[in-house]
Design an enzyme around this catalytic site. Sequence first.
Site, PDB file in Angstrom:
ATOM      1  N   SER A  45      32.928 -28.060 -42.021  1.00 47.59           N
ATOM      2  CA  SER A  45      31.939 -27.034 -42.346  1.00 47.59           C
ATOM      3  C   SER A  45      31.894 -26.855 -43.858  1.00 47.59           C
ATOM      4  O   SER A  45      32.930 -26.697 -44.497  1.00 47.59           O
ATOM      5  CB  SER A  45      32.338 -25.712 -41.668  1.00 47.59           C
ATOM      6  OG  SER A  45      31.421 -24.709 -42.023  1.00 47.59           O
ATOM      7  N   ASP A 104      27.238 -40.602 -53.932  1.00 46.21           N
ATOM      8  CA  ASP A 104      28.317 -39.647 -53.693  1.00 46.21           C
ATOM      9  C   ASP A 104      29.410 -40.275 -52.825  1.00 46.21           C
ATOM     10  O   ASP A 104      29.860 -39.676 -51.858  1.00 46.21           O
ATOM     11  CB  ASP A 104      27.702 -38.404 -53.007  1.00 46.21           C
ATOM     12  CG  ASP A 104      28.632 -37.215 -53.004  1.00 46.21           C
ATOM     13  OD1 ASP A 104      29.538 -37.173 -53.859  1.00 46.21           O
ATOM     14  OD2 ASP A 104      28.473 -36.335 -52.144  1.00 46.21           O
TER      15      ASP A 104
END
Length: 423
Positions: free
Chosen positions: A114, A271
């Site tokens: 999360s 990334d």
Amino acid sequence: MGTVTNGIKGAFRIGQTLSVLGRTGVNWVRGDRPPTPRLLRQTFESLGATYIKLGQFIASSPTFFPKDYVEEFQYCLDKTPNLPFGVIKKIIRDELGQPLDQVYAEIDPVALASASIAQVHAARLVTGEDVVIKVQKPGVENILLTDLNFLYLSARILETLAPKLSWTSLSGIVEEIQRTMMEECDFIKEANNLKVFRNFLHDSHNEDAAVPQVYEHCSTRRILTMERFHGVPLTDLESIRGYARDPERTLITAMNTWFASLTQCEFFHADVHAGNLMVLRDGRVGFIDFGIVGRIKPDTWQAVSDFISAVMVGNFEGMADAMIRIGITHKKVQVEELAGDLRRLYQQMDKMVPDQVPYEADQAEDDVNHILMDMVKIGESHGLHFPREFALLLKQFLYFDRYVHILAPEMDVFMDERLNMLH
Ligand SMILES: Nc1ncnc2c1ncn2[C@@H]1O[C@H](COP(=O)(O)OP(=O)(O)OP(=O)(O)O)[C@@H](O)[C@H]1O
């Protein structure tokens, strides 16, 4: 009606922001000195999604921000709490427009991960496939919009009031952040990136790397259902040994795939940190999280590859010449002087190659960022300004350098024939 609600929500959000600023004792808002890097980071962490992303943007943009801030924001934590499963289920149901059990046989109520924008849950489709569902948190897009408009306005005001402010063109930076962040909130774009990268792997007959398959019938702007990968992050050496007999080989595959994508795919994954590169049970390398991608112009790429070739043979004039072609400048840059400065940095880098075992990951990250910032600083001291795409590219390059130290300390990146950087 929508705009009215948004307006009220927007006003509420700005009030919330100001109250956090007040609570964290942010006298710097009123003072004439900029906040200390640490205070600014802590404030950003309590302000949530937009500011955390902004903090991460600062951390990865040494060309835009002062070094102290770039360093401090490396520690900007995404401490966003998990949303209750009930809320997640409702979002999925609303997005699908049909009962969950028509699509999923089960969904794990405990989140796999999360962060500020999304929460990830493992699930199984009614047709039996193992998947993960990436669920965008409610209101994130609204919060981002309001916050960014607020920031944009503040930046414009600051620019007008304090034209000599050292952080030039703040509003331009905010616009850039807005563009990339809004893109991250659109999972259809991310799904599309996954598909394009998958096609690239297929077209280049690359069977050693993998990217999750997207399940379009259960993906929307706010939820993304994709094939679940079982594996470990690339830096987790102990666990990797259980999956791949030769971690060095795995690393080389990951790097070759990424380098090939620079010229053979319409974008590159911008990334690829440890968590986004997985070693799968079958030994393949899995690329995940295509929220941030970069695009590079052919001319710039030519200059970058000349730069890499020059680095390989230790040709400092070549490096300087290539840097000048990559950067944007309005004045004449002295090649020999730039080459001299690069030579000095290179000699320092050589000394920095870690002798101590095990090499601490944190330490490595620091080193990577130092080199990056030093290179950029050298360029800038000669009047060069680098496009952000280049910073993304360089950062990635240095990340790989760090993985090499961890996974294949004996390997010489520039001499190893298995590595093919210039496709
Ligand atoms: N296809 C997948 N298979 C298995 N795990 C996954 C998959 N996709 C995502 N995850 C897990 O969920 C985590 C978060 O996913 P992802 O990186 O896409 O989200 P994010 O919100 O963009 O995260 P970050 O802020 O770290 O970039 C990953 O680090 C990984 O642990």
